[in-house]
Design an enzyme around this catalytic site. Structure first.
Site, short mmCIF file in Angstrom:
data_model
loop_
_atom_site.label_atom_id
_atom_site.label_comp_id
_atom_site.label_asym_id
_atom_site.label_seq_id
_atom_site.Cartn_x
_atom_site.Cartn_y
_atom_site.Cartn_z
N GLU A 187 0.83 -1.22 0.00
CA GLU A 187 0.00 0.00 0.00
C GLU A 187 0.86 1.26 0.00
OE1 GLU A 187 -4.29 -1.20 1.73
OE2 GLU A 187 -2.93 -0.29 3.21
N GLU A 260 -6.92 -7.27 -0.61
CA GLU A 260 -7.36 -7.38 0.79
C GLU A 260 -8.84 -7.03 0.83
OE1 GLU A 260 -3.20 -5.67 2.81
OE2 GLU A 260 -5.14 -4.83 3.40
C1 GLA Z 1 -4.07 -2.33 5.33
C2 GLA Z 1 -2.77 -3.12 5.35
C3 GLA Z 1 -2.86 -4.39 6.12
C4 GLA Z 1 -3.62 -4.18 7.42
C5 GLA Z 1 -4.99 -3.65 7.09
C6 GLA Z 1 -5.79 -3.38 8.32
O1 GLA Z 1 -4.80 -2.47 4.30
O2 GLA Z 1 -2.28 -3.42 4.06
O3 GLA Z 1 -1.56 -4.80 6.39
O4 GLA Z 1 -2.95 -3.26 8.19
O5 GLA Z 1 -4.87 -2.43 6.44
O6 GLA Z 1 -5.93 -4.50 9.06
#
Ligand code: GLA
Length: 781
Positions: A187, A260
């Protein structure tokens, strides 16, 4: 799967060609490629149904059990982060043994018929200590060099990825293993937009001999920010798959994947337990599968953040040890309604001839009758002999102290009452004068001062500091611990004097929470102390240690550091896996910083994940802060558009000040509530202003019991949570205008704001319509 078989055959041809774009030139036989519409395995479309599981958060003895559960839920792939600091807590010393044996985890996944998506970082996030980055990087100077091209970061990061290649290269599908794809960074678009940095990270993985496709993930609204043609992109979101997939289509030709999809969310100490609705999730997953998309469930199985590995949401909201995440496979590997809902929801999308195995049986449970811890050892009496002397305290990393308990001692001359203040305190500190506690310092509220009474003779000042976790998100990952000097004493009405010549002694818990040598005494020691007791077990089975009568601290079982607890909740129990219990006597050691109500522990057959106990928290001086907006001219008055899209607002004139206030006048649904998923401020160039020193100066109300609608959610960088004005409880519900006043930490020129409304469907409450914005120094005081 493309419904039109003819089209599929045509594509297979071209896909094979396209897929190679994301493959390194020297790749071995590319069994797995990325086509124009599909992922291709041996040339055949593969729809990835993936679930996230962190082997570091699951007892090694249970890896296979959890992998079987993931397979039985209908998934064909498991996604796993590697946490750099977990494998290199001390620079140059790598550890891949036991619980850290990533290669074994891959082998087990393959055995269970699961592919693997690997996310080696260097930065991961994941509510893990410093987002996975090793603390020793902070020995280098600067507050903005991590995750940049700075050599102090890039060089060790490259070494790490080379080490990952050495250990896990052979696990790639190109070498007969299960690893299909490898993620570059994590990210990054949320953090910055330096595409060259992403190219360097990609190259580092290629140099580490990764020859499977590489990709990057970003939240939907940041996909385009760091997308580069040579790196496949996936989008992370917890709702609205169509918008996520559209963002991908806007930057690349290729299969659509959600990197995700949030099945729940993580908990932080002191805030309500978070849950995620199964129905909505299954709907979204089916929608993605129908769109021939792929997904990865974050988390399929959350597990437990054992030891001291928990991270901290920014600005400073430490994560609970339980990482149950309300995932379909619970912290202890239980499969309930949510699991069944996912399994039934996925079944219609299985490939031809694919069937689901039966779910593995639940592991046995153990109840442990309450047992007392009758011996204790005070922290102050058991500090190590080594003393560091320094004129003014510096961050712990500079003393090569990684984390733990640190005692600072100094002599203060006789004199009038006044205020003792440190430049910064990370994380919690108890202040004693001649052995008597005079106050606490608490980084959660940026409270770095205590009042000291008059002294008729020189006194010994002792400050006992506890490090909880390094922030895992945002620029705040530059999270140096300890008491940061100069420490000043200001006599009432007088001028500040720097307090010098400190003695520093530390219990460094290091990587795995090493227990220092302790001299035990029967009974209760004063103040912060270690406690010891034991229980007998007739068999090895899972249990949940009930820590609700204790304060805050750390637990060890048979010398193994089980994790942190904090009775403010919402988690009140600690998951203790059966394989870590011995038949017969089991030694339990507890470090408690504030002292138990009763020094007893029992083992329950069910976890307690949702019990808040604010009364157990450190005393917090009542906030005298009030808003002062009368007669203040807003820098902007306007109307936000309806819907969930992020919106930028430019002020007609930039304004300077140390505080910013957003005031809601009404909401799009006509109701009396206000909510904000994320607010950031823009400078004259339209760039977001650094928010590393931001805190909430004042909020008119926040929902803190029925859900975590805390004001800090509006400035923590995550769009998946939100500030919500108070709506539960018996009394009158606060009406508009609702006000959120942010302390920017210093004087800043603000030329605009970026507002992200509460995410989710259109019927969510709190989406602000008319609003006013203020910038000034005294908006709240
Ligand atoms: C983001 C991150 C993950 C985690 C989620 C929240 O998207 O990429 O590693 O921290 O948020 O759980």
């Amino acid at each position: 799967m493309t419904s039109n078989p003819l089209r599929r055959r045509v594509l297979q041809g071209t896909a094979a060609a396209i897929g190679t774009i994301f493959l390194p030139l020297h790749a071995a036989t590319p069994r797995f490629t990325i086509g124009t519409d599909d992922f291709l395995l041996d040339g055949k479309p593969l729809q990835i149904r993936c679930g996230e599981m962190h082997f570091a958060r699951v007892p090694r003895e249970y890896w296979q059990h959890r992998l079987k559960a993931i397979k039985a839920m209908g998934l064909n792939t498991v996604c796993a982060y590697l946490f750099w600091n977990y494998h290199e807590w001390r620079e140059g010393r790598y550890d891949w043994s036991g619980q850290r044996d990533a290669a074994e985890f891959c082998r087990l996944a393959q055995q269970e018929g699961l592919w693997v998506i690997l996310r080696p970082g260097p930065y991961a996030c994941a509510e893990w200590e410093m987002g996975g980055l090793p603390w020793w990087l902070l020995k280098s100077p600067g507050d903005a060099f991590l995750r940049t091209r700075d050599p102090n970061y890039i060089n060790p990061a490259r070494r790490w990825l080379a080490e990952v290649g050495r250990v896990l290269g052979p696990q790639q599908v190109t070498h007969g293993g299960p690893i299909l794809m490898v993620q570059v960074e994590n990210e990054y678009g949320f953090f910055s937009d330096d595409k060259e940095y992403m190219r360097i990270m990609r190259q580092a993985l290629l140099d580490a001999k990764f020859d499977v496709p590489l990709f990057q993930c970003n939240p939907t609204n940041a996909v385009s920010r760091t997308h580069i043609p040579e790196l496949f992109s996936v989008a992370n979101f917890g709702s609205d798959p169509a918008t996520g997939f559209k963002a991908l289509a806007a930057v690349q030709q290729g299969p659509k994947m959600c990197g995700e999809y949030y099945s729940g969310w993580f908990d932080t100490w002191g805030a309500p337990h978070r849950r995620g609705a199964a129905t909505k999730a299954v709907e979204d997953i089916q929608a993605m599968l129908k769109m021939n998309g792929s997904f990865s469930l974050y988390m399929a199985h959350g597990g437990t953040t054992f030891g001291l590995w928990g991270g901290c949401d920014r600005p400073f909201r430490p994560d609970t040890s339980s990482y149950d995440y309300d995932a379909p496979i619970s912290e202890a590997g239980w499969m309930g309604e949510k699991f069944d809902a996912y399994r039934e929801g996925i079944k219609p999308f299985l490939a031809a001839g694919e069937t689901l195995p039966v779910a593995p049986a639940q592991n046995p449970l153990l109840e442990i009758a309450p047992f007392a811890l009758k011996e204790s050892a005070s922290v102050f009496a058991n500090l190590p002999p080594k003393v560091i002397r320094d004129v003014s305290p510096r961050p712990l990393e500079e003393y090569d102290i990684s984390r733990g308990i640190v005692a600072y001692r100094v002599t203060l001359p006789a004199g009038p009452a006044g205020v003792l203040e440190a430049a910064k305190v990370r994380d919690l500190a108890w202040v004693f004068m001649d052995g008597k506690q005079v106050g606490t310092m608490d980084t959660r509220y940026r409270r770095f001062s205590v009042d000291l009474p008059a002294r008729s003779k020189p006194v010994t000042l002792e400050i006992m500091l506890y490090t909880i976790a390094r922030v895992n998100f945002g620029v705040e990952i530059h999270d140096r611990k300890g008491l940061h000097g100069p420490v000043r004493f200001t006599p009432t009405g007088g001028t500040a004097q720097t307090v010098e010549n400190w003695e520093i002694r530390a219990i460094d818990f290091d990587a795995d929470g090493i227990l220092p040598p302790l001299s035990w005494k029967p009974g209760r020691a004063k103040g912060a102390a270690f406690w010891r007791g034991s229980f007998n077990a007739s068999r090895q089975a899972d249990t949940f240690l009930d820590m609700s009568s204790w304060g805050q601290g750390i637990v060890w079982i048979n010398g193994r550091c089980l994790g942190r607890y904090w009775s403010i909740g919402p988690t009140q129990t600690m998951y203790l896996p059966g394989p870590w219990i011995r038949d017969g006597a089991n030694e339990v050691v507890v470090l408690d910083l504030t002292g138990p109500q009763t020094a007893r522990i029992s083992g329950l057959k069910k976890p307690i994940l949702d019990q808040l106990r604010p009364e157990r928290d450190l005393a917090r001086p009542p906030s005298k802060i009030k808003p002062h907006l009368d007669g203040v001219t807003p820098v902007h008055e306007g109307e936000f558009a309806a819907g969930s899209a992020t919106q930028d607002v430019r002020f007609s004139q930039p304004a300077r000040g140390r505080q910013f206030c957003l005031e809601s006048l009404d909401a799009h649904d006509g109701k009396q509530f206000a909510a904000i998923a994320e607010i950031s401020l823009l400078n004259a160039k339209g760039e977001t202003i650094d928010q590393s020193n931001w805190t909430i100066a004042y909020v008119s109300s926040e929902e803190a019991s029925k859900e975590d609608g805390g004001a800090l959610n509006a400035i923590n960088g995550q769009v998946t949570d939100y500030w919500h004005s108070a709506w539960s409880g018996t009394g009158l519900k606060p009406k508009h205008p609702h006000r959120l006043i942010i302390d920017l930490g210093k004087d800043v020129e603000v030329a605009g704001l970026r507002y992200t409304p509460r995410q989710g469907k259109d019927d969510v409450t709190g989406r602000i319509k008319h609003f006013r914005a203020y910038v000034g120094d005294q908006l709240a005081r």
